[in-house]
Design a protein around this motif. Sequence first.
Motif, PDB file in Angstrom:
ATOM      1  N   GLN A 167      51.703  31.709  32.154  1.00 24.65           N
ATOM      2  CA  GLN A 167      51.539  33.137  31.966  1.00 24.65           C
ATOM      3  C   GLN A 167      50.926  33.739  33.231  1.00 24.65           C
ATOM      4  OE1 GLN A 167      52.492  34.945  29.390  1.00 24.65           O
ATOM      5  NE2 GLN A 167      53.090  33.320  27.993  1.00 24.65           N
ATOM      6  N   THR A 168      51.390  34.903  33.641  1.00 24.23           N
ATOM      7  CA  THR A 168      50.836  35.566  34.811  1.00 24.23           C
ATOM      8  C   THR A 168      50.565  37.036  34.503  1.00 24.23           C
ATOM      9  OG1 THR A 168      53.006  36.181  35.730  1.00 24.23           O
ATOM     10  CG2 THR A 168      52.091  34.041  36.394  1.00 24.23           C
ATOM     11  N   GLU A 169      49.759  37.629  35.353  1.00 24.81           N
ATOM     12  CA  GLU A 169      49.457  39.061  35.235  1.00 24.81           C
ATOM     13  C   GLU A 169      49.266  39.634  36.624  1.00 24.81           C
ATOM     14  OE1 GLU A 169      46.037  42.072  33.457  1.00 24.81           O
ATOM     15  OE2 GLU A 169      46.096  39.987  32.801  1.00 24.81           O
ATOM     16  N   THR A 170      49.758  40.852  36.844  1.00 24.92           N
ATOM     17  CA  THR A 170      49.581  41.498  38.133  1.00 24.92           C
ATOM     18  C   THR A 170      48.126  41.883  38.333  1.00 24.92           C
ATOM     19  OG1 THR A 170      51.823  42.403  38.034  1.00 24.92           O
ATOM     20  CG2 THR A 170      50.315  43.408  39.608  1.00 24.92           C
ATOM     21  N   ALA A 171      47.567  41.493  39.475  1.00 24.07           N
ATOM     22  CA  ALA A 171      46.181  41.813  39.797  1.00 24.07           C
ATOM     23  C   ALA A 171      46.056  42.049  41.292  1.00 24.07           C
ATOM     24  CB  ALA A 171      45.246  40.694  39.365  1.00 24.07           C
ATOM     25  N   VAL A 172      45.052  42.810  41.674  1.00 21.95           N
ATOM     26  CA  VAL A 172      44.725  43.000  43.086  1.00 21.95           C
ATOM     27  C   VAL A 172      43.632  42.001  43.454  1.00 21.95           C
ATOM     28  CG1 VAL A 172      43.838  44.593  44.817  1.00 21.95           C
ATOM     29  CG2 VAL A 172      45.345  45.446  43.018  1.00 21.95           C
ATOM     30  N   VAL A 173      43.899  41.201  44.474  1.00 23.85           N
ATOM     31  CA  VAL A 173      42.944  40.203  44.957  1.00 23.85           C
ATOM     32  C   VAL A 173      42.451  40.655  46.329  1.00 23.85           C
ATOM     33  CG1 VAL A 173      42.576  37.779  45.527  1.00 23.85           C
ATOM     34  CG2 VAL A 173      44.246  38.409  43.747  1.00 23.85           C
ATOM     35  N   VAL A 174      41.132  40.753  46.488  1.00 23.36           N
ATOM     36  CA  VAL A 174      40.535  41.202  47.744  1.00 23.36           C
ATOM     37  C   VAL A 174      39.541  40.156  48.227  1.00 23.36           C
ATOM     38  CG1 VAL A 174      39.275  43.042  48.924  1.00 23.36           C
ATOM     39  CG2 VAL A 174      40.742  43.598  46.983  1.00 23.36           C
ATOM     40  N   VAL A 175      39.683  39.739  49.482  1.00 24.99           N
ATOM     41  CA  VAL A 175      38.723  38.868  50.154  1.00 24.99           C
ATOM     42  C   VAL A 175      38.126  39.679  51.290  1.00 24.99           C
ATOM     43  CG1 VAL A 175      38.402  36.727  51.445  1.00 24.99           C
ATOM     44  CG2 VAL A 175      40.078  36.824  49.590  1.00 24.99           C
TER      45      VAL A 175
ATOM     46  N   PRO B 215      37.145  45.380  33.277  1.00 22.60           N
ATOM     47  CA  PRO B 215      36.507  44.174  33.830  1.00 22.60           C
ATOM     48  C   PRO B 215      37.069  43.813  35.190  1.00 22.60           C
ATOM     49  CG  PRO B 215      38.127  43.570  32.176  1.00 22.60           C
ATOM     50  CD  PRO B 215      38.010  45.060  32.136  1.00 22.60           C
ATOM     51  N   GLU B 216      36.261  43.151  35.995  1.00 21.70           N
ATOM     52  CA  GLU B 216      36.713  42.594  37.259  1.00 21.70           C
ATOM     53  C   GLU B 216      35.919  41.328  37.520  1.00 21.70           C
ATOM     54  OE1 GLU B 216      35.814  45.890  39.916  1.00 21.70           O
ATOM     55  OE2 GLU B 216      34.067  44.833  40.664  1.00 21.70           O
ATOM     56  N   TRP B 217      36.509  40.440  38.314  1.00 26.02           N
ATOM     57  CA  TRP B 217      35.850  39.179  38.628  1.00 26.02           C
ATOM     58  C   TRP B 217      35.379  39.231  40.071  1.00 26.02           C
ATOM     59  CZ3 TRP B 217      35.685  34.875  41.677  1.00 26.02           C
ATOM     60  CH2 TRP B 217      35.000  33.776  41.155  1.00 26.02           C
TER      61      TRP B 217
ATOM     62  N   GLY C 120      33.034  37.954  50.165  1.00 27.35           N
ATOM     63  CA  GLY C 120      33.183  38.240  48.749  1.00 27.35           C
ATOM     64  C   GLY C 120      34.632  38.118  48.320  1.00 27.35           C
ATOM     65  N   VAL C 121      34.829  37.871  47.034  1.00 26.87           N
ATOM     66  CA  VAL C 121      36.156  37.858  46.420  1.00 26.87           C
ATOM     67  C   VAL C 121      36.105  38.755  45.198  1.00 26.87           C
ATOM     68  CG1 VAL C 121      37.975  36.460  45.374  1.00 26.87           C
ATOM     69  CG2 VAL C 121      36.509  35.462  47.144  1.00 26.87           C
ATOM     70  N   LYS C 122      37.072  39.650  45.079  1.00 27.89           N
ATOM     71  CA  LYS C 122      37.194  40.478  43.886  1.00 27.89           C
ATOM     72  C   LYS C 122      38.611  40.371  43.343  1.00 27.89           C
ATOM     73  CE  LYS C 122      33.744  44.156  44.350  1.00 27.89           C
ATOM     74  NZ  LYS C 122      33.067  43.898  43.051  1.00 27.89           N
ATOM     75  N   VAL C 123      38.719  40.325  42.016  1.00 32.75           N
ATOM     76  CA  VAL C 123      40.006  40.389  41.337  1.00 32.75           C
ATOM     77  C   VAL C 123      39.916  41.523  40.328  1.00 32.75           C
ATOM     78  CG1 VAL C 123      41.745  39.148  40.021  1.00 32.75           C
ATOM     79  CG2 VAL C 123      40.255  37.898  41.592  1.00 32.75           C
ATOM     80  N   VAL C 124      40.822  42.488  40.450  1.00 23.94           N
ATOM     81  CA  VAL C 124      40.764  43.671  39.591  1.00 23.94           C
ATOM     82  C   VAL C 124      42.158  44.006  39.092  1.00 23.94           C
ATOM     83  CG1 VAL C 124      38.792  44.608  40.860  1.00 23.94           C
ATOM     84  CG2 VAL C 124      41.100  45.322  41.474  1.00 23.94           C
ATOM     85  N   ARG C 125      42.197  44.713  37.998  1.00 24.39           N
ATOM     86  CA  ARG C 125      43.414  45.370  37.561  1.00 24.39           C
ATOM     87  C   ARG C 125      43.334  46.814  38.053  1.00 24.39           C
ATOM     88  NH1 ARG C 125      41.920  43.180  31.799  1.00 24.39           N
ATOM     89  NH2 ARG C 125      43.160  41.265  31.641  1.00 24.39           N
TER      90      ARG C 125
END
Length: 212
Positions: free
Chosen positions: A180-188, A92-94, A107-112
């Motif tokens: 709680q946190t989780e490592t994610a890649v955030v792209v703008v 999944p990605e947001w 655009g904004v993307k959040v991915v693992r």
Amino acid sequence: MSQTSPPAGRPGRYNRSFSGLVVSMVVLVLAVVAFVVVRDFVRSDPDMPVVEVDYVEAVRAGQEAGFPVVYPPSLPDGWVATSALFPLGPNPEWTLGILVDGDDFVGVKVVRGDSGAVLDRVLGDPYDVDGSIDVPNDDPLLSGDWSAASEGKDEALYTQAEVAVAGPEGETAAPGAEPQTETAVVVVYGTVGEDRLVDFARTLTSATLPAR
């Protein structure tokens, strides 16, 4: 600057609840049915109507599924959210898509996972890695150095961040407890220029939405 890739993201800490999955599916269906802005399509037919979507529901769907969502609390004047997606599946990605002043796109993307794979999709291959930029943010999880990349007019800022995540049903941490946190890649990314991308990235947050 050499191009590096962050380590693969860890699986989410929370199992998806039934209601969270239902909300995710509803948001996905609404977003697919709604008009999805694609830059080349908009530019080739500027008279097409623009349909605004409620991206807050996609934020809530991701958070209720325990995904590390990053989003703008609000949008500047002239910015219209035209797509907001949190598809179900093994990876999944947001994603949030925004039409800017009737012509440009952000655009904004959040991915693992790997930043290079995301940049290949949003910029195309090959792209240029342009260095790093300081992006101050009221959300300390997102504040700091972001990397910059570009391909023609399309530009992107990206970072690997420990993004806050909610528990099942959007539960927040107990008072006084560390979130709680989780490592994610955030792209703008987008076509509005680096300065406006930085200004927009400064507004992003991973805060959990209040309960309904």
